[in-house]
Motif scaffolding. Sequence first.
Motif, PDB file in Angstrom:
ATOM      1  N   HIS A 119       0.797  -1.226   0.000  1.00 54.00           N
ATOM      2  CA  HIS A 119       0.000   0.000   0.000  1.00 54.00           C
ATOM      3  C   HIS A 119       0.834   1.283   0.000  1.00 54.00           C
ATOM      4  N   THR A 121       3.891   4.233  -0.807  1.00 59.75           N
ATOM      5  CA  THR A 121       4.428   4.949  -1.958  1.00 59.75           C
ATOM      6  C   THR A 121       5.797   4.385  -2.318  1.00 59.75           C
ATOM      7  N   GLU A 192     -11.916  10.562   5.851  1.00 63.40           N
ATOM      8  CA  GLU A 192     -11.984   9.839   4.585  1.00 63.40           C
ATOM      9  C   GLU A 192     -12.113   8.330   4.790  1.00 63.40           C
ATOM     10  N   ARG A 195      -7.377   4.906   7.378  1.00 63.07           N
ATOM     11  CA  ARG A 195      -6.178   5.025   6.554  1.00 63.07           C
ATOM     12  C   ARG A 195      -4.965   4.522   7.334  1.00 63.07           C
ATOM     13  N   ASP A 235       2.890  12.965   3.244  1.00 66.01           N
ATOM     14  CA  ASP A 235       3.319  11.757   2.538  1.00 66.01           C
ATOM     15  C   ASP A 235       3.569  10.572   3.473  1.00 66.01           C
ATOM     16  N   PHE A 238      -0.571   6.171   3.568  1.00 62.98           N
ATOM     17  CA  PHE A 238      -0.684   5.359   2.362  1.00 62.98           C
ATOM     18  C   PHE A 238      -1.605   6.091   1.400  1.00 62.98           C
ATOM     19  N   PRO A 239      -1.241   6.188   0.140  1.00 68.12           N
ATOM     20  CA  PRO A 239      -1.942   7.125  -0.744  1.00 68.12           C
ATOM     21  C   PRO A 239      -3.328   6.716  -1.189  1.00 68.12           C
ATOM     22  N   GLU A 240      -3.591   5.427  -1.349  1.00 62.06           N
ATOM     23  CA  GLU A 240      -4.834   5.035  -2.013  1.00 62.06           C
ATOM     24  C   GLU A 240      -5.776   4.210  -1.155  1.00 62.06           C
ATOM     25  N   VAL A 241      -5.257   3.283  -0.380  1.00 61.83           N
ATOM     26  CA  VAL A 241      -6.135   2.337   0.303  1.00 61.83           C
ATOM     27  C   VAL A 241      -6.973   3.053   1.361  1.00 61.83           C
ATOM     28  N   ARG A 242      -8.268   2.695   1.409  1.00 61.67           N
ATOM     29  CA  ARG A 242      -9.197   3.239   2.393  1.00 61.67           C
ATOM     30  C   ARG A 242      -9.995   2.084   2.999  1.00 61.67           C
ATOM     31  N   GLY A 246      -7.467  -2.464   3.794  1.00 59.33           N
ATOM     32  CA  GLY A 246      -6.030  -2.279   3.946  1.00 59.33           C
ATOM     33  C   GLY A 246      -5.454  -3.153   5.040  1.00 59.33           C
TER      34      GLY A 246
END
Length: 396
Positions: A119, A121, A192, A195, A235, A238-242, A246
Amino acid sequence: MTAPGRPAPVDPLDPIGIEDLLGSDEKAVRDAVRQLCARLIDPYVATWFEEGGLPSIRDLAKELGSLGLLGMHLQGYGCAGMSAVDYGLACLELEASDSGIRSLVSVQGSLAMFAIWKHGTKEQKQEWLPRMAAGEAIGCFGLTEPDHGSDPGAMRTRARRDGDDWILDGRKMWITNGSVADVAVVWANTDEGIRGFVVPTGTPGFSAPVIKHKLSLRASITSELVLDGVRLPADAAFPEVRGLRGPLSCLNEARYGIVWGAMGAARSAFAAALEYAGQRTQFGRPIAAFQLTQAKLAGMAAELATGQLLALHLGRRKDAGTVRPHEISMGKLNNVGKALEICRVARTVLGANGISLEFPVIRHMTNLESVLTYEGTPEMHTLVVGQALTGHAAFR
């Protein structure tokens, strides 16, 4: 050499020939891990357990890293890129020494490293994975909380935005490697959804007090994670997993290792009982010659062989990309429960000696009481399997 026409003698630790199902490379991996354990762990682990700690964890991590055992099933970034079966065999040998040692490897590779590998970057991967694979950096995984274990979606740890930064507040509990970790993967609720964050443990506001007074997994470092206003750059997330997919993806990796590892603890207890039964004399003959003792040994051998076959089958499916989460749940549910039964029966074969740390049985038995409930309690795995069988979710 066996005489022509005469069957080979039975290997009491492999009476149904599971060895024949392994390739030469897989046997080589297993044997290398077994030799490392015999050299670096087995002579000392009873003392570590009795004293309650793992004083040589950094040196041991580097030794494990030098053999490629940390994140061994991951590709790239200094990881060994071995198969799922290779990883499973390693877990079996590590837990035959002690569940705490297998937990060290599982948390490092299947939780902390896997989370970053899966997950993270590119920068997070490059910063942490090579050092973690070498054992030069230790990781931990913060999901469980004091009041939320089986229901991680109700976690109270919170991450909020403050300009370009994140501020983390909360508590995590029962965290393996926590107080010695260089990096923690922490899961938190945000606006969101849930995370994941990569948290260097030297960050102000982060602390990891050791949990004491354990009577299980004593040759392991277990901690609470305390996050009081931990400020992280954007940063760090983790950029994408929600959401829960995860952390649950990571837990499934760790549970797979437990399916194998539990059979290592069971094998060690069975081997101790078998040897003891052949040496302990009562009423003029070894207790191995009595029917009730043989019934115990035969029952243990059958459950051990069944569990090992299940682990190998799931490993082959994992390597083929066909294994499903409920299958891993069934493996953990069956193998940990059966391993506990084997240890308890082995304890009776040893009599009073079964509670002595001169033998591995009571140590494995108390360790498995933790393994039984971490990475999912038997109740939760029962319901996962039940949902797969019926199509009905019965969690609530």
